[in-house]
Design a protein around this motif. Structure first.
Motif, short mmCIF file in Angstrom:
data_model
loop_
_atom_site.label_atom_id
_atom_site.label_comp_id
_atom_site.label_asym_id
_atom_site.label_seq_id
_atom_site.Cartn_x
_atom_site.Cartn_y
_atom_site.Cartn_z
N MET A 123 0.83 -1.19 0.00
CA MET A 123 0.00 0.00 0.00
C MET A 123 0.85 1.22 0.00
O MET A 123 0.62 2.16 0.72
N ASP A 152 4.13 -4.32 13.92
CA ASP A 152 3.82 -5.57 13.24
C ASP A 152 3.44 -5.29 11.79
O ASP A 152 2.42 -4.65 11.53
N PRO A 153 4.23 -5.77 10.86
CA PRO A 153 3.96 -5.43 9.46
C PRO A 153 2.64 -6.00 8.95
O PRO A 153 1.97 -5.38 8.11
N THR A 154 2.30 -7.16 9.47
CA THR A 154 1.04 -7.76 9.04
C THR A 154 -0.13 -6.88 9.45
O THR A 154 -0.99 -6.54 8.63
N CYS A 155 -0.13 -6.51 10.71
CA CYS A 155 -1.21 -5.65 11.20
C CYS A 155 -1.22 -4.32 10.47
O CYS A 155 -2.27 -3.78 10.13
N MET A 191 -0.24 -3.62 7.53
CA MET A 191 -0.74 -3.76 6.17
C MET A 191 -2.27 -3.86 6.17
O MET A 191 -2.96 -3.24 5.36
N ILE A 192 -2.75 -4.64 7.09
CA ILE A 192 -4.19 -4.82 7.17
C ILE A 192 -4.88 -3.52 7.54
O ILE A 192 -5.89 -3.13 6.96
N LYS A 225 -4.99 -1.11 4.70
CA LYS A 225 -6.00 -1.46 3.71
C LYS A 225 -7.40 -1.13 4.20
O LYS A 225 -8.24 -0.62 3.46
N MET A 226 -7.61 -1.40 5.47
CA MET A 226 -8.93 -1.10 6.03
C MET A 226 -9.20 0.39 6.01
O MET A 226 -10.30 0.84 5.69
N HIS A 266 2.19 -1.91 22.21
CA HIS A 266 3.51 -2.51 22.42
C HIS A 266 4.38 -2.34 21.19
O HIS A 266 4.14 -2.96 20.16
N SER A 290 -4.39 -2.75 20.69
CA SER A 290 -3.57 -3.81 21.25
C SER A 290 -4.34 -5.11 21.25
O SER A 290 -5.57 -5.11 21.32
N ALA A 291 -3.61 -6.18 21.20
CA ALA A 291 -4.25 -7.47 21.34
C ALA A 291 -4.59 -7.70 22.80
O ALA A 291 -5.37 -8.57 23.14
N LYS A 311 -7.25 -5.73 19.27
CA LYS A 311 -6.92 -6.43 18.05
C LYS A 311 -7.46 -7.84 18.11
O LYS A 311 -7.48 -8.44 19.20
N PRO A 312 -7.78 -8.41 17.02
CA PRO A 312 -7.66 -7.85 15.69
C PRO A 312 -8.74 -6.80 15.41
O PRO A 312 -9.90 -6.97 15.78
N VAL A 313 -8.32 -5.76 14.79
CA VAL A 313 -9.23 -4.65 14.56
C VAL A 313 -10.11 -4.94 13.35
O VAL A 313 -9.64 -5.37 12.31
N LEU A 365 -11.64 -7.07 2.25
CA LEU A 365 -10.79 -5.95 1.85
C LEU A 365 -10.24 -6.16 0.44
O LEU A 365 -9.73 -5.24 -0.19
N PHE A 381 -4.85 -9.51 -2.22
CA PHE A 381 -4.58 -8.93 -0.91
C PHE A 381 -4.43 -9.98 0.17
O PHE A 381 -3.48 -9.95 0.96
N LEU A 400 3.05 -12.19 4.12
CA LEU A 400 3.76 -11.27 5.01
C LEU A 400 3.76 -11.81 6.44
O LEU A 400 4.77 -11.75 7.15
N HIS A 433 3.02 -12.49 22.95
CA HIS A 433 2.00 -11.46 22.77
C HIS A 433 2.05 -10.89 21.37
O HIS A 433 1.04 -10.71 20.70
N SER A 462 -3.65 -13.36 15.14
CA SER A 462 -5.08 -13.06 15.21
C SER A 462 -5.49 -12.12 14.09
O SER A 462 -6.63 -12.13 13.66
#
Lengths: 679, 150
Positions: free
Chosen positions: A1, A41-44, A46-47, A50-51, A87, A112-113, A134-136, B33, B41, B48, B79, B86
Motif C-alpha cells: 500500500m 507488526d507489518p502484518t497488522c 498492512m491490514i 488497507k482497512m 507494544h 492492542s491485542a 486487536k484484531p481490529v 478488503l 490482498f 507477510l 504477545h 489473530s
C-alpha cells in the motif's frame, strides 16, 4: 500500500484544505481523514492500512514510533488522527500518546491485542480517545472520525471560552475540562457530570467540524516556554492571555494557549490520577488528557517540584515563596500566589510521577518525612507561614494545615498527602495550579480521595477552618515543614489577618470539594498549604504524619473544627488575627464548607476548582467567622485526637509513600529542564 | 466452464478451513478488503505474516532454550505473535498462543514448551493449507479467488 502512503502524504495539503476548510467537509467527510497509523507488526500494519483506505481515509503508515513522531513534527497540520499500537519495540505506545497529545494535540487511538483492564485503563488515563482490541475490524475504524470531530468541537469551545473568561480562568475551564472527557470535574462545579457536560457541550456545537482552526504544534521548546510562563504566573493565575504575553511567541493565539493549558491541567490531573490508580484506588481523577505526558518535559518541572517539595534548598524555596508572596502583596493574594508557586511545582510532580513516578514519590516521601518532623510546638506564626507555604506549594502533601483541631482532620490528609504526594502531587498540583489556593486544598483532598482514605476525606470536610487558620499549634506535628519554614516564608504574615481566612477557607473549601463524598472523617484536610516549601527548607525527615493524622478530626465535627479553628486562631492571632473573632465560627465555616461540598462533587481536582470558587464565595463569610473562632493553643498532642486510627492511617500512608518512593528509579528528565521554572 | 469445479473446490476448501477451526472471522474481514485494486490482498497479507512471524518463532525457540526460562520475555514475544496471528484469523494458532501465555504467567515451563510445540504444528499445518488454497485461487483468477459469504 505504498500508494496509500504516497497519497496520504500528497494529500495532506489537499486534505487539509478539504477537511479543514470546512466547506467541503460535509460532502466528503469523513472521507479524506488523514490518519497516521503506527504499528511495529507489518502484518497488522498492512491490514490496517488497507482497512483505512477502504474507509476512504488518507493513510500514512509507520512501523516505528520515532518515525511517526518525526512525521508528525514535520507536518504539523498534516494529520487528523493517529492510531497507535501499545507494544512497540522502540517506544512505548503510551509514551508516544503523550508526546502526540502534548505536542500536536491530535486524537490518538490505541490498539492492542491485550484487552486487560489495566491496559485499557492506562489508555484512558493517558488520554487516548479510544482503545481498540486487536484484531481490529473495519467497522471499528469506520467511526474513528468521531474523535476528530469531537476534539475540534472541544477546541472550538475552548476558543470561545477562553476568549470570554480569560480572567476567571477557573470557571471557564469547567466546560473545557468537561470536554476532555475524563472527569474534568474541575469544570463541573455544578455537578461533576463529566460525561454529561461533555456531551452537552458537544451538542451545543453544530459545526465544529467546519471550524477552521489552525493547529498549533506544541513543540518541546514551546511547551517549555508555556510551562515557564505558567509557573511564573502561578497555576492559579495562569490565564491564557497572560501566558500568551509571557511566552511572547508570534503567531500563537490565546486560544491555542487556552487549549494547551486545558490539556496541561488534565495531564497533571491524570498523573495524579494514574498514581492513585496505581495505588489501587479507583481513579478519581480521570483527567484524560495526558497530553502533557512527555516526561521529559516534565522532568524539568518535576525537578522543580521535587525541589520545592523537599529538595529545594531553603533559599530557593524562600525565593519562590517570596515571589509568590510578593506577587500577592494584597492579603488575599498571598495565599494564592504562594500556591501558584507551589502549583508550578506540583505540576512537575505529577509529571514526574507520571512518567517516572519515582521522583515524585521521592518528593512526596520527603514531604512526608517533613511532616513527621514538624514540631508539635509550632508557633502559630510558623504555622501561618507554613500554611502559606503550603498553600503556595500547592503540594498537597503539606497542605494539611496544622490547625489544631483540623490537624486531626488534616492529618489524614497529610498522611494521605504523604502517600499521595506522589500520586496526588500531580493531582493536587493540578488542582492548585488550576485555580487558586483553594485548589491546593482540593488537590490535597484529591489524593485523599483517590486513596480512598476516609481520613483524608474527612479531614477535608472539616477543614475549612483549617485552611483558614493555620492551626499551627495543632498541626505542628503535621506540618513540620511549614512550621520551620514559616519563618522563611516572607509572606508568612500575610494576610492572615484578613485574607488568610479567606484563602484558607478557600483552600478548605477546595478540599472539601475534593473530598466531598469520600471524605468523611478527616474533615479537615489540610488546606492547601504548600507545606512543601516549608518542608524543603525544613526537611525534617520525620514526618509527623502520625501526629497529624491523629489531630485530624475525621469529621467535620464542629468540635474538631473548633479545635482547628482554635489553633488557627492562635496562629492567626499571632499573625494579627483578632483571636476573638474566631470563635464558634468553626461551625458556620464548617457548615459553609459543607455547603460547598454539596455544590459539587469533588470528583477530581477539577471539581475542586469549582468548589474553590464557590468556596471563595462562602469563604468570605466564613472568613469572618473563622476569624472569630478562637484558636486554642492546643499543643499538637491535643490537637491530634485519636479521631482517626491515625496509626493505621499513618502506617498506610507511610507504606504508600514507601512504595511510591521505591519506584523512583527512573526519574527521567529528558525533555524539559528545570530552567523552565522561574524561581 | 472448467473453472466451476475449481471454484467449487476452492469454496469447499475454504469452508473446511473455517469448519475445522483453522480460520476465524478475521480472515473473512481480510477477504472483504480484497478488491480489484488488490486482487491478491489476502495472499499478500498471509505471506507477510508467515515471513514476519518466522522471526518471532525463532526468537521464541531461542528463548525456550535458555535456562531458566524468562517467562516475562516469553510472554512478551508470544504477545506479539498472538497479535499477528489473530490479525489474519489464524484461529488454532491463536488459541495455542493464548495457552502458552497462560503457562508463562503461571511459570509453567513444561506447559510452555509443550504448547509451543503444538503451536508450531498448527502454524505449519495452516501454512500448508493456505498455500494450497491460494494456489487454487490464483488458478481460478483474481475475481473469484475468494468466495465471500453474502
Amino acid at each position: 500500500m505504498n500508494v496509500s502512503s504516497v497519497k496520504g502524504s500528497m494529500s495532506i495539503s489537499s486534505s487539509t484544505s478539504t477537511w479543514k476548510a470546512g466547506d467541503t467537509i460535509s460532502d466528503q467527510f469523513p472521507a479524506g481523514l488523514r490518519v497516521l497509523v503506527v504499528d511495529d507488526d507489518p502484518t497488522c500494519l498492512m491490514i490496517l492500512e488497507k482497512m483505512l483506505i477502504a474507509c476512504l481515509y488518507k493513510v500514512t503508515k509507520c512501523n516505528r514510533a520515532e518515525t511517526a513522531l518525526s512525521k508528525l513534527r514535520e507536518n504539523k497540520n498534516g494529520y487528523d488522527i493517529v492510531l497507535s499500537d501499545v507494544h512497540m519495540p522502540d517506544m512505548d505506545g503510551f509514551k508516544l500518546l503523550e508526546h502526540i497529545g502534548l505536542e500536536m494535540d491530535l486524537p490518538v487511538i490505541m490498539m492492542s491485542a491485550d484487552d486487560g483492564k489495566q491496559v485499557v485503563m492506562k489508555g484512558v488515563t493517558h488520554g487516548a480517545c479510544d482503545y481498540l482490541i486487536k484484531p481490529v475490524r473495519i467497522e471499528a475504524l469506520k467511526n474513528i472520525w468521531q474523535h476528530v470531530v469531537r476534539k475540534r468541537k472541544n477546541e472550538w469551545k475552548e476558543f470561545e471560552q477562553s476568549g470570554s473568561v480569560e480572567e476567571g480562568d477557573r470557571q471557564p475551564k469547567q466546560s473545557d475540562d468537561a470536554d476532555y472527557s475524563s472527569s474534568a470535574n474541575e469544570g463541573n462545579w455544578k455537578g461533576s457530570k463529566k460525561r454529561k457536560d461533555e456531551e452537552e457541550e458537544t451538542d451545543e456545537r453544530d459545526d465544529t467540524s467546519t471550524l477552521k482552526k489552525p493547529r498549533v504544534v506544541w513543540s518541546v521548546e514551546l511547551h517549555q516556554q508555556f510551562v515557564a510562563a505558567v509557573n511564573q504566573l502561578g497555576i492559579d493565575k495562569a490565564v491564557p492571555k497572560k501566558i500568551l504575553e509571557l511566552m511572547n511567541v508570534p503567531g500563537l493565539t490565546r486560544e491555542n494557549v487556552a487549549s494547551h493549558l486545558q490539556k496541561y491541567r488534565l495531564y497533571l490531573r491524570r498523573l495524579s490520577g494514574v498514581s492513585q490508580h496505581q495505588s489501587n484506588l479507583s481513579t478519581i481523577i480521570s483527567a484524560q488528557d495526558p497530553t502533557f505526558g512527555s516526561l521529559s518535559s516534565l522532568s524539568g518541572l518535576d525537578l522543580q517540584t521535587l525541589a520545592a517539595t523537599g529538595q529545594l534548598p531553603a533559599q530557593s524555596l524562600a525565593r519562590l515563596q517570596a515571589a509568590g508572596l510578593g506577587r500577592a502583596t494584597a492579603k488575599s493574594g498571598i495565599p494564592i500566589t504562594l500556591v501558584d508557586q507551589r502549583n508550578i511545582f506540583s505540576f512537575e510532580n505529577p509529571k514526574l510521577r507520571f512518567g517516572e513516578g519515582q521522583q515524585q514519590h521521592m518528593t512526596n516521601k520527603q514531604q512526608v518525612n517533613l511532616l513527621h518532623g514538624i514540631p508539635t510546638t509550632m508557633e502559630p506564626k510558623q504555622l501561618v507561614s507554613l500554611r502559606h507555604a503550603a498553600q503556595s506549594i500547592g503540594n498537597m502533601n503539606m497542605q494539611v494545615p496544622p490547625h489544631g483541631a483540623q490537624n486531626s482532620q488534616n492529618n489524614p490528609l497529610l498522611m494521605q498527602m504523604g502517600q499521595q504526594q506522589q500520586q496526588s502531587r500531580g493531582q493536587i498540583l493540578v488542582d492548585s495550579t488550576i485555580n487558586h489556593a483553594p485548589r491546593l486544598s482540593s488537590s490535597m483532598g484529591q489524593p485523599i480521595l483517590s486513596n480512598g482514605i476516609a481520613t483524608n476525606v474527612s479531614s477535608r470536610n472539616g477543614i475549612p477552618e483549617n485552611i483558614r487558620a493555620p492551626g499551627y499549634s495543632q498541626t505542628p506535628s503535621m506540618l513540620n515543614f511549614p512550621v520551620n519554614h514559616a519563618s522563611e516564608l516572607p509572606g508568612n504574615s500575610f494576610a492572615l489577618g484578613s485574607t488568610p481566612g479567606v484563602s484558607i477557607l478557600t483552600s478548605k473549601g477546595a478540599f472539601q470539594e475534593d473530598v466531598n463524598s469520600e471524605i468523611k472523617g478527616s474533615g479537615g484536610l489540610m488546606p492547601s498549604y504548600d507545606v512543601f516549601n516549608d518542608l524543603n527548607q525544613h526537611k525534617p525527615q520525620s514526618w509527623e504524619l502520625q501526629n497529624v493524622g491523629m489531630a485530624f478530626d475525621t469529621s467535620q465535627h464542629s468540635n474538631s473544627l473548633q479545635g482547628n479553628l482554635d489553633l488557627t486562631q492562635s496562629a492567626l492571632g499571632q499573625q494579627g488575627f483578632s483571636s476573638g473573632q474566631m470563635n464558634g465560627h468553626n461551625r458556620s465555616a464548617a457548615v459553609a464548607n459543607k455547603a460547598m461540598f454539596s455544590t459539587g462533587d469533588v470528583k477530581e481536582l477539577g471539581s475542586a476548582q469549582n468548589v474553590n470558587q464557590h468556596l471563595n464565595n462562602l469563604l468570605v463569610d466564613n472568613t469572618i467567622r473563622v476569624k472569630s473562632e478562637r484558636v486554642c493553643d492546643t499543643s499538637p498532642a491535643n490537637i491530634f485526637p485519636d479521631h482517626f486510627g491515625q496509626d493505621d492511617l499513618m502506617s498506610a500512608l507511610l507504606k504508600q509513600q514507601e512504595s511510591v518512593a521505591s519506584s523512583e528509579n527512573e526519574f527521567d528528565f529528558d525533555g524539559y529542564s528545570m530552567n523552565n521554572i522561574p524561581v | 466452464m472448467e473453472r466451476n469445479p475449481m471454484r467449487r473446490q476452492l469454496a469447499s476448501l475454504r469452508k473446511s478451513l473455517f469448519d475445522q477451526g483453522y480460520l476465524d472471522e478475521q480472515f473473512m474481514e481480510l477477504e472483504q478488503l480484497q478488491d480489484d485494486a488488490n486482487p491478491n490482498f489476502v495472499e499478500e497479507v498471509v505471506t507477510l505474516y508467515y515471513r514476519d512471524s518466522a522471526r518471532l518463532i525463532l526468537n521464541l525457540d531461542h528463548a525456550l532454550e535458555r535456562r531458566p526460562l524468562d517467562f516475562s520475555k516469553l510472554d512478551g514475544l508470544m504477545h506479539q505473535f498472538k497479535g499477528s496471528s489473530s490479525s489474519i484469523g489464524a484461529k488454532k494458532v491463536k488459541a495455542e498462543s493464548t495457552l502458552f501465555r497462560e503457562y508463562c504467567k503461571s511459570g509453567n515451563a513444561e506447559g510452555c514448551m509443550r504448547t509451543f510445540q503444538q503451536l508450531k504444528k498448527e502454524y505449519a499445518t495452516l501454512r500448508k493449507k493456505l498455500e494450497t488454497y491460494f494456489q487454487l485461487a490464483r488458478q481460478i483468477g483474481p475475481m473469484e479467488s475468494a468466495n465471500r459469504p453474502k
